[in-house]
Design a protein around this motif. Structure first.
Motif: not given
Length: 388
Positions: A251-260, A341-344
């Motif tokens: 696991r790396n530091d990537d944080r994905l945010l999908a917008c729907i 907030e989520k560090n995306a």
């Protein structure tokens, strides 16, 4: 390891060690590129191998499709009678989950993992039956084709033109103790079809001209191989205790945010694509954000739209996303705030495939405004566009 040993015996012994080592049942999945590659045959072969090793094996449900070679394997290993269920005036045969629990074999063989059960059954889907049995301490060996994976639905639809309605969550494969790719070359598979070993001869010309086109099968084969390779890489990394592997899955530091939004088709494609991206990047986390504006309150959108929205949020949760819902008329502002907030590190948004879609980005709209805002604030946030 004895180089002359039968690989099937080694496979049975390895699965037996897994069965004996845990109180929770173990799960083994045979994954194929399409019908006819030999998944059911392999299930029965393994059942015989385990039976010869003294394991209490039960065939809970098998679908031979009348194939002679498969039918011939239905011997020696106990076969559970199917349960008859009456639905809309017709008798339908289903797997008897209650009988399996009462019988409590060490291992149960269950075919057709993506099957939808008759309404009124203990669970809506057979994969849920399998999850339940594993949780009860019964090990399961099962089989499914790659086109039934939820996150691959849109890719399979583009490849084959077939809308696969029976699907399983990807998480089930990720939780499996072992996933085996049942491979066959495209030429061999099409030859089996032409010889009448897969479908009734009357259906062969249609199958060859549609789903079983050589290019379709080649792409499905690539999907199956890639899926198993990714799962194996993750398993090797886990068993190595974090030591470097050929294809590390840390696991790396990537944080994905999908917008729907409430657009059903767009939301499903964005969710599935983000799920695949999260797997590919071995992301630390991924989120699905729905920003509800004043125009999308419960009293302003139809019941069908509300139902689709809830189904899509449930789909996201099944694929491993964390669900975020906020109320705000400033959609772009809300997305940027949540991303911070989520560090995306990556935003995933949608854009239509209509002609001149590039020109859409020059006009005012949520996606174009979001792109401008991200570009102007100088952050390291990247944006991935999914066309729908």
């Amino acid at each position: 390891m004895n180089p002359a040993a039968d690989p099937r015996d080694q496979s049975a012994e390895r699965f037996l060690r897994l069965v004996q080592a845990r109180r929770r049942g173990t799960l083994k999945v045979y994954l194929g590129l399409a019908a006819g590659v030999g998944k059911t045959y392999r299930l029965l072969q393994e059942a015989h191998d385990l039976h010869q090793h003294g394991v209490d094996v039960l065939i809970g449900y098998i679908e031979t499709h009348g194939r002679a070679g498969t039918v011939a394997e239905l011997k020696n290993v106990p076969l559970l009678p199917r349960k008859q269920v009456f639905y809309k005036g017709h008798a339908v045969e289903e797997m008897d989950v209650e009988a399996i629990i009462q019988r409590r074999p060490q291992v149960v063989v269950i075919d057709e993992l993506a099957h939808s059960n008759v309404p009124g059954s203990r669970h809506e889907k057979r994969w849920q039956d399998v999850e339940y049995l594993v949780a009860q301490g019964i090990s399961v060996i099962t089989a499914v084709n790659v086109q039934h994976l939820e996150s691959l639905h849109d890719q399979v639809l583009k490849i084959t033109g077939t809308d696969v309605t029976e699907r399983i969550p990807d998480q089930l494969l990720k939780q499996a103790d072992e996933v085996v790719n049942v491979d066959l070359t495209v030429g061999e598979l099409r030859a089996r079809l032409e010889e009448g070993k897969i479908y009734d001869p009357a259906k062969v010309p249609t199958a060859l001209a549609n789903f079983f086109q050589a290019e379709n099968l080649l792409q499905l084969r690539r999907l199956a191989v890639r899926e198993v390779a990714q799962l194996l890489g993750r398993q090797v990394e886990s068993e190595a205790g974090g030591a470097p592997a050929v294809a590390p899955q840390r696991r790396n530091d990537d944080r994905l945010l999908a917008c729907i939004n409430s657009n059903d088709k767009a939301a499903r494609e964005i969710i599935r694509k983000t799920s695949r991206l999260a797997d590919r990047f071995a992301a630390a986390a991924w989120y699905v954000l729905y920003v509800q504006t004043g125009r999308e309150t419960a009293d302003r959108i139809g019941l069908a739209t509300q139902r689709h929205l809830l189904n899509n949020l449930q789909l996201a949760a099944e694929l491993g996303a964390q669900i975020l819902r906020v109320k705000d008329d400033d959609i772009v502002g809300a997305i940027r705030r949540v991303a911070q907030e989520k560090n995306a590190t990556l935003l995933v948004c949608g854009i239509t495939r209509e002609k001149g879609w590039w020109e859409q980005l020059s006009r005012r709209g949520v996606t174009s405004d979001l792109l401008r805002a991200v570009a102007d604030d100088g952050s390291d946030l990247d944006v991935y566009l999914v066309t729908y």
